[in-house]
Design an enzyme around this catalytic site. Structure first.
Site, short mmCIF file in Angstrom:
data_model
loop_
_atom_site.label_atom_id
_atom_site.label_comp_id
_atom_site.label_asym_id
_atom_site.label_seq_id
_atom_site.Cartn_x
_atom_site.Cartn_y
_atom_site.Cartn_z
CD GLU A 80 8.17 -10.68 -0.66
OE1 GLU A 80 8.40 -9.49 -0.95
OE2 GLU A 80 7.38 -11.02 0.24
CB SER A 114 7.47 -9.35 -4.25
OG SER A 114 8.36 -8.66 -3.41
CE1 TYR A 141 11.27 -5.89 -6.31
CE2 TYR A 141 9.64 -7.59 -6.75
CZ TYR A 141 10.18 -6.65 -5.90
OH TYR A 141 9.64 -6.44 -4.66
NE ARG A 157 5.40 0.26 -1.48
CZ ARG A 157 5.88 -0.92 -1.81
NH1 ARG A 157 7.16 -1.19 -1.68
NH2 ARG A 157 5.05 -1.87 -2.24
CG ASP A 179 1.65 -0.76 -2.24
OD1 ASP A 179 2.44 0.21 -2.17
OD2 ASP A 179 2.03 -1.95 -2.26
CD GLU A 200 0.26 -5.51 -0.52
OE1 GLU A 200 -0.31 -6.58 -0.26
OE2 GLU A 200 1.29 -5.44 -1.21
CG ASN A 230 3.95 -3.36 1.14
OD1 ASN A 230 3.92 -4.52 0.77
ND2 ASN A 230 3.25 -2.41 0.57
N GLY A 253 10.85 -3.02 -0.26
CA GLY A 253 12.14 -3.09 -0.91
C GLY A 253 13.01 -1.89 -0.60
#
Length: 311
Positions: free
Chosen positions: A19, A151, A217, A256, A258, A271, A273, A277
């Site tokens: 990443e 990612s 991205y 974060r 998800d 998951e 994070n 990002g």
């Protein structure tokens, strides 16, 4: 300890993980945001950099903007603790556990938090015939995820045994252990966490099979909805579940979570994070903006949380 704005900050970014490119963008954005808030900032690419040099640079505090292995998995966190340098975000355990998709799923399961059924595949023990058995256990479609990548790197959907075998072969290039998760059909949401506050929910919409690397991205077809159009009750429930998942892995400071909602209306945690990002167009800044925080205010808040003992 000096007052916060008098402290010299190092933003660690780049690194050597898969990443790296995302981290380079995050680090540059974070450094600019901190500088505009009045901090003295040293931007440091950790690729080829020895962390012991931080002492020579008189760094008071570190903002970790490293994504993936070596930066989001507890390694840098442990080194900084050994050096007695405060840093943003989760500690060693929270970072390592959140980064490990398999162990974090096991924690969610143990705490009766909603998450999709799954199987664990070890590279050393895997045989091609296992693919059909796994599909029989989990249904006609599955998601294949390397246990320690972010990612969406190395991830793919499989609809039959041959596709699952090929997906596992690909995933083994990234990890020795692979999470195979029952396919969840339904909308995907993400919830940014600041301290113990869940920010407004974002609903991601992509024409791709799932919210993959390209959707995150590269594509210009991905849509982000915040407000997310959930009812107030549903959004409050989702924020509560996200905060429970965040705390379950020992994550702290910011991050974060998800989550998806299946066709039966059930939430399914994907998951946690711990260093998501952080470009100005990333998901956490999008939610923070709706919450009322500019990008500069957001990164300042993350630094302030680390000074309040959130690491």
């Amino acid at each position: 300890m000096k007052p916060l704005l008098e402290q010299k900050l190092a933003v660690l970014y780049g690194g050597t993980s898969a990443e790296r490119d995302v981290s380079l963008n995050s680090g540059i954005a974070v450094a600019k945001g901190l500088e505009s808030a009045g901090f003295e900032v040293q931007l440091i690419d950790t690729k080829g950099f020895c962390l012991s040099e931080l002492d020579k640079l008189a760094i008071d505090r570190v903002f970790i903007a490293l994504h993936g292995r070596g930066g989001e998995d507890g390694c840098v966190q442990g080194a900084l603790e050994y050096m007695n340098i405060p840093y943003t975000g989760s500690g060693v355990l929270g970072s390592a556990l959140s980064m490990d998709k398999i162990r974090s799923k096991q924690v969610f399961q143990a705490l009766n938090l909603p998450t999709a059924a799954f199987a664990i595949v070890d590279k050393a023990q895997y045989q091609m015939a296992d693919a059909a058995i796994i599909l029989q256990q989990l249904g006609n479609a599955v998601m294949v995820k390397p246990a320690h990548e972010g990612s969406s790197i190395g991830m793919s959907k499989a609809n039959n045994a041959e596709e699952l075998h090929q997906a596992l072969v690909t995933a083994f290039n990234y990890d020795q252990q692979i999470l195979v998760e029952a396919w969840v059909q339904g909308p995907e949401y993400t919830i940014a966490i600041l301290g113990q506050t869940a920010l407004p929910v974002i609903h991601m919409v992509t024409p791709n099979d799932f919210y993959d690397y390209d959707a995150k991205y590269k594509a210009n077809t991905t849509q982000y909805h915040c407000p997310c159009s959930l009812s107030e009750a549903d959004e409050t429930e989702l924020q509560s579940i996200a905060l429970q998942a965040f705390n379950a892995t020992g994550a702290k400071g910011w991050g974060r979570v998800d989550v998806m909602r299946n066709n039966q209306g059930q939430w399914q945690i994907l998951e946690v994070n711990t260093v998501p990002g952080m470009t100005e167009t990333s998901l956490v800044p999008k939610a923070a903006k709706v919450f009322g925080l500019s990008f500069s205010e957001l990164v300042t808040k993350i630094v302030a949380l680390s000074a309040e003992g959130s690491v």
